[in-house]
Design a protein around this motif. Structure first.
Motif, short mmCIF file in Angstrom:
data_model
loop_
_atom_site.label_atom_id
_atom_site.label_comp_id
_atom_site.label_asym_id
_atom_site.label_seq_id
_atom_site.Cartn_x
_atom_site.Cartn_y
_atom_site.Cartn_z
N PHE A 182 6.54 -13.74 27.43
CA PHE A 182 5.78 -14.71 28.12
C PHE A 182 5.96 -13.44 30.12
N ALA A 183 6.89 -13.16 29.78
CA ALA A 183 7.49 -11.63 30.76
C ALA A 183 6.65 -9.92 30.32
N ALA A 184 6.45 -9.94 29.04
CA ALA A 184 5.59 -9.04 28.99
C ALA A 184 3.45 -9.47 29.39
N SER A 185 3.78 -10.48 28.67
CA SER A 185 2.47 -10.91 29.15
C SER A 185 2.24 -10.51 30.59
N LEU A 186 2.48 -11.59 31.51
CA LEU A 186 2.68 -11.37 32.72
C LEU A 186 2.57 -9.70 33.49
N PHE A 187 3.27 -9.21 32.86
CA PHE A 187 3.33 -7.93 33.38
C PHE A 187 2.06 -7.12 33.07
N ALA A 188 1.87 -7.25 32.23
CA ALA A 188 0.75 -6.92 31.14
C ALA A 188 -0.82 -6.78 31.62
N ARG A 189 -0.50 -8.38 32.30
CA ARG A 189 -1.81 -9.24 33.12
C ARG A 189 -2.04 -7.67 34.77
N ALA A 190 -0.40 -7.77 34.97
CA ALA A 190 -1.20 -7.73 36.64
C ALA A 190 -1.22 -5.38 36.22
N ILE A 191 -0.84 -5.24 35.56
CA ILE A 191 -1.62 -3.70 35.03
C ILE A 191 -2.48 -3.65 34.97
N TRP A 192 -3.32 -4.55 33.91
CA TRP A 192 -4.61 -4.96 33.58
C TRP A 192 -5.30 -4.56 35.43
N LEU A 193 -5.19 -5.51 35.67
CA LEU A 193 -5.43 -5.98 36.80
C LEU A 193 -5.53 -5.06 38.24
N GLY A 194 -4.43 -4.35 37.68
CA GLY A 194 -3.63 -3.35 39.24
C GLY A 194 -2.88 -4.20 40.59
N ASP A 195 -2.41 -5.56 39.64
CA ASP A 195 -1.89 -6.14 40.85
C ASP A 195 -0.15 -5.75 41.00
N PRO A 196 -0.23 -5.41 42.59
CA PRO A 196 1.94 -5.10 42.16
C PRO A 196 2.36 -6.25 41.42
N PHE A 197 3.65 -5.72 41.01
CA PHE A 197 4.35 -6.51 40.04
C PHE A 197 5.20 -7.70 40.96
N ALA A 198 4.90 -7.64 42.01
CA ALA A 198 5.53 -9.16 42.88
C ALA A 198 4.93 -10.09 42.30
N ILE A 199 3.46 -9.96 42.09
CA ILE A 199 3.13 -11.29 41.27
C ILE A 199 3.75 -12.42 40.12
N PRO A 200 3.45 -10.79 38.64
CA PRO A 200 4.54 -11.68 37.96
C PRO A 200 5.95 -11.87 37.93
N LEU A 201 6.35 -11.09 38.95
CA LEU A 201 7.91 -11.29 39.36
C LEU A 201 7.85 -13.09 40.11
N LEU A 202 7.44 -12.97 40.95
CA LEU A 202 6.89 -14.19 41.75
C LEU A 202 6.46 -15.22 39.56
N ARG A 203 5.81 -15.66 39.14
CA ARG A 203 5.78 -16.39 38.57
C ARG A 203 6.76 -17.08 37.50
N LEU A 204 8.08 -15.38 37.48
CA LEU A 204 8.64 -15.44 36.03
C LEU A 204 10.03 -16.08 37.00
N GLU A 205 10.08 -16.26 38.25
CA GLU A 205 11.00 -16.90 39.49
C GLU A 205 10.52 -18.32 39.64
N ASN A 206 10.98 -19.24 38.99
CA ASN A 206 10.69 -20.18 38.17
C ASN A 206 11.36 -21.04 37.83
N GLY A 207 11.90 -21.98 38.63
CA GLY A 207 12.90 -22.75 38.18
C GLY A 207 12.69 -23.68 36.54
N ALA A 208 11.50 -24.60 36.37
CA ALA A 208 11.35 -24.95 35.25
C ALA A 208 10.62 -24.37 33.82
N LEU A 209 10.08 -23.04 34.68
CA LEU A 209 10.21 -21.43 33.14
C LEU A 209 11.40 -21.65 32.85
N ILE A 210 12.84 -21.34 33.57
CA ILE A 210 14.31 -21.11 32.94
C ILE A 210 14.69 -22.15 32.20
#
Lengths: 286, 461
Positions: free
Chosen positions: A162-190
């Protein structure tokens, strides 16, 4: 006593209770204690009824875990959707079975059913503060110890993919890594990764099938969330994965897990790691 | 302790608070693209979103204060919009929605402690949110991989819908057309382009604007269908100097809206605060909000109001009429106002509209991703409500009055602590102000029984 320590469910109950208590104390959740009591009573009643019907001794550890998970993940204004979720969760264990195992993860199907069928219950994926998220992460990490390697691969593979998918998306979009990190910082996910999808009773028993199961669920969750914009994609992904699970098990057959069993390892690992002890123990009811 | 609460008063805390909150010009999802080096600041924005399944109507308030010729706005939108999907509405409707959902102050007056009474309630007032946006002008050009999908003049706005193949082309195009892009805009534009986003670009048509005879710009509205329930804020963070304030009002059918990628936190509410706060409610609200933002590590979205639109209690303003709601995109309310609205009581025919007011103070560091929303089934009511409890000022003479007065300093101290906790204000300053406002911390002198017997206060000695 030894049997108790061997059963990872004891650890799950302790840590989930601790998380709930911490969430209450830190006021991270807006949960009415009455909700928990209603969910717990419904789950235990359903377990007692189910056990009675198949003439086994009821074991209340599983319904307690299901009740704690539902309390942490599902919200409603009134009690009935929560009680219905608990009844569906436990009922599905007794009624929806295949090859001697129940098909769905109980708390997962309870959540999916209520979210799909009604507007009266909802999940709150964004509502975990950093502190409670960190606590959940620690609790999840601790789970490895208790599982003593059994099923430890599922949350790791799930979160990794899941994390790899998020980071791959961020790289593809050119987004800062703060975005996938924000998504991973989710209690429900953990919580989902460590306490729901990792349930050994509803994951494939073979190590390879299990990896496919965890990785597939992660990819599905990613696609549902980011390409179909479905908020509860995580939970739908697991429900779908558990439906596909029998096929995976057929491809990679292995003995069924019983609470306290160590994990099976892929053959390749068996060459490098010492053989696992297989403790003899009675098969617990559900 | 039979203090009873009675009477009420509509403490109008006025729009002064609003002014201090919103201050100046603002941009929201877009960014100000000043053509000259005018210093434009994005400070506060007001956005209303109607959402029902995939149907979405976004209304963006505009309190742009500068030279209208320099107003420019770029907003990512999920689809190419037809002319009929763009509309201009009146400021008054958003102001009404703002007033209706604002945090409110309620006053109670203690009754004569020597008389028992029933309680009644009291009233409200609030700071209003501020908001805005701006817009940009454009000339048609088809190169650099930028396609002008459509071009309209709607109200006082000239609007282009652009799609682009790459961000370099788009940013070059925007620059050639007189937009100043903030640093870092290319990367963000690239991300939107890859997500197949279109760009809604608006500027003011000065001729049309002159015909409106208005000194301000009216809110722009767009209607579309999309599975994405979100508000783009990333572009707006690029040229912002410091944090921006954003107020989002959602109008939905099922229930409250919250963000899924940021924590949504209820603003502290239903607290009793010193009565002098009445005169500085705007300041109080603003300071308290800032405190709460810090407490949540600057990463939370705050819930300020969640209510069924058919009523309110207490009402900071009347609920919106069916016509107003329709204007904001609530397509399922009947046309023509049936005035089924009964403030303070559930309406006989429910409007079936649930309003949520979210308030966020954001910057790129703490809010890297756009706001993603979800509608929940939560229909429980919540409002930012702060209570003033006026002590009884009359000359009550009885045992109950004595114990009532003896209790007051303790009660005032609690109020002082509450206010200090909420705002971070100095507790001694608070106590002094309370003293000045007649909330004394001094223990009342216990008159001797014989004084009360003959009431000869003047002759003591």
């Amino acid at each position: 006593m030894k049997g108790l320590l061997n059963d990872p469910r004891i650890y799950q109950i302790v840590t989930l209770s601790g998380l709930l208590a911490f969430g209450w104390l830190a006021r991270a959740f807006d949960i009415d204690p009455v909700h928990f009591i209603a969910i717990l009573l419904t789950a235990c009643a359903a377990q007692a009824l189910g056990s009675f019907m198949i003439a086994t001794k009821p074991d209340f550890k599983s319904p307690l875990i299901t009740a704690l998970s539902l309390t942490l993940l599902l919200r409603a204004d009134t009690l009935w959707p929560l009680m219905a979720a608990a009844a569906i969760a436990i009922g599905s264990k007794f009624m929806l079975r295949l090859n001697g195992k129940h098909i769905f993860n109980p708390a997962n199907i309870g959540i999916v059913a209520m979210v799909l069928l009604t507007d009266a219950a909802w999940t709150t994926p964004g509502q975990w503060g950093t502190a409670i998220w960190f606590a959940a992460l620690l609790a999840g990490a601790g789970l490895f110890v208790t599982y003593r390697a059994a099923r430890f691969d599922v949350p790791l593979i799930f979160l990794g993919v899941f994390a790899a998918s998020l980071f791959a998306r961020a790289i593809w979009l050119g987004d800062p890594f703060a975005i996938p990190l924000l998504r991973l910082e989710n209690g429900a996910l953990i919580l989902f990764a460590f306490f729901m999808i990792s349930d050994p009773k509803t994951t494939p028993d073979g190590a390879i099938a299990r990896a496919a199961f965890a990785g597939g669920a992660a990819l599905l969750a990613y696609v549902l969330t980011f390409h179909f914009f479905i908020n509860d994609g995580l939970f739908y992904a697991l429900a779908i994965a558990t439906l596909v699970r029998p096929a995976l098990e057929w491809l990679d057959p292995a003995p069924h897990y019983k609470w306290g069993d160590p994990v099976t390892r892929p053959k390749i690992l068996r060459r490098f790691l010492p053989p696992l002890k297989t403790p003899a123990h009675p098969a617990p009811a559900e | 302790m039979q203090r009873s609460l009675k009477k009420s008063l509509f403490a109008a805390v006025s729009a002064i608070a609003a002014a201090s909150l919103t201050g100046g010009a603002v941009a929201f999802c877009g960014f100000y693209v000043a053509k000259a080096d005018t210093k434009l600041f994005n400070k506060a924005s007001k956005v209303a979103i109607m959402r029902d399944d995939d149907r979405t109507v976004i209304t963006m308030a505009n309190d742009f204060q500068g030279d209208l010729a320099e107003f420019a706005m770029v907003i990512p939108v999920p689809v190419v919009l037809e002319e009929g999907q763009i509309h201009v509405t009146e400021n008054a409707i958003l102001d009404h929605l703002d007033a209706y959902t604002s945090p409110r102050l309620v006053e109670y007056f203690d009754d004569d402690p020597c008389v028992m009474y029933e309680r009644r309630e009291l009233m409200s007032a609030m700071p209003m949110a501020g908001a805005i946006e701006e817009d940009g002008g454009i000339r048609k050009k088809d190169s650099l991989g930028v396609t002008i999908e459509a071009q309209y003049t709607v109200g006082e706005y000239d609007i282009l819908i652009l799609s682009a193949e790459e961000s370099d082309g788009l940013s070059t195009w925007l620059k050639q057309n007189g937009y100043k892009l903030p640093d870092g805009a290319e990367a963000t534009l690239a991300s939107y382009i890859k997500q197949d986003t279109k760009f809604f670009v608006a500027k003011v048509n000065l001729e049309e604007q002159a015909q409106t005879n208005l000194k301000y710009l009216r809110p722009l509205q767009i209607a579309f269908e999309s599975p994405k329930f979100m508000l783009p804020i990333r572009l707006g963070t690029l040229n912002a100097d410091g944090k921006q304030e954003l107020f989002v009002f959602t109008l939905t059918r099922k229930g409250r809206v919250e963000t899924t990628n940021y924590r949504t936190v209820k603003l502290p509410s239903n607290m009793t605060v010193p009565v002098y706060v009445k005169n500085e409610f705007g300041d109080f609200y603003k300071t308290m909000f800032e405190q709460q933002v810090e407490k949540e590590n600057e990463r939370a979205v705050f819930l300020e109001y969640a209510w069924d639109m058919s009523w309110c209690d207490p009402c900071a303003a009347d609920p919106l009429s069916s016509d107003e709601l329709r204007e904001l995109g609530v397509y399922w309310t009947g046309g023509g106002d049936q005035s089924g609205i009964m403030p303070r009581r559930p309406a006989p025919q429910a409007q079936d509209v649930f309003v949520t007011r979210l308030h966020v103070s954001y910057d790129a560091a703490h809010f890297p991703e756009d706001l993603m929303f979800k509608e929940t089934g939560d229909r429980s009511n919540f409002q930012g409500r702060y209570v003033l409890q006026h002590p009884y000022k009359g000359d009550a003479q009885c045992d109950a009055a004595e114990s009532y007065r003896a209790e007051l300093p303790k009660r005032f101290e609690t109020e002082a602590q509450t206010l200090a906790n909420l705002t971070g204000w100095d507790i001694d300053d608070i106590r002094n102000k309370m003293n000045d406002a007649g909330q004394s911390f001094e223990e009342p002198k216990n008159d001797s029984w014989w004084k009360r017997l003959w009431g000869n206060d003047d002759k003591e000695g």
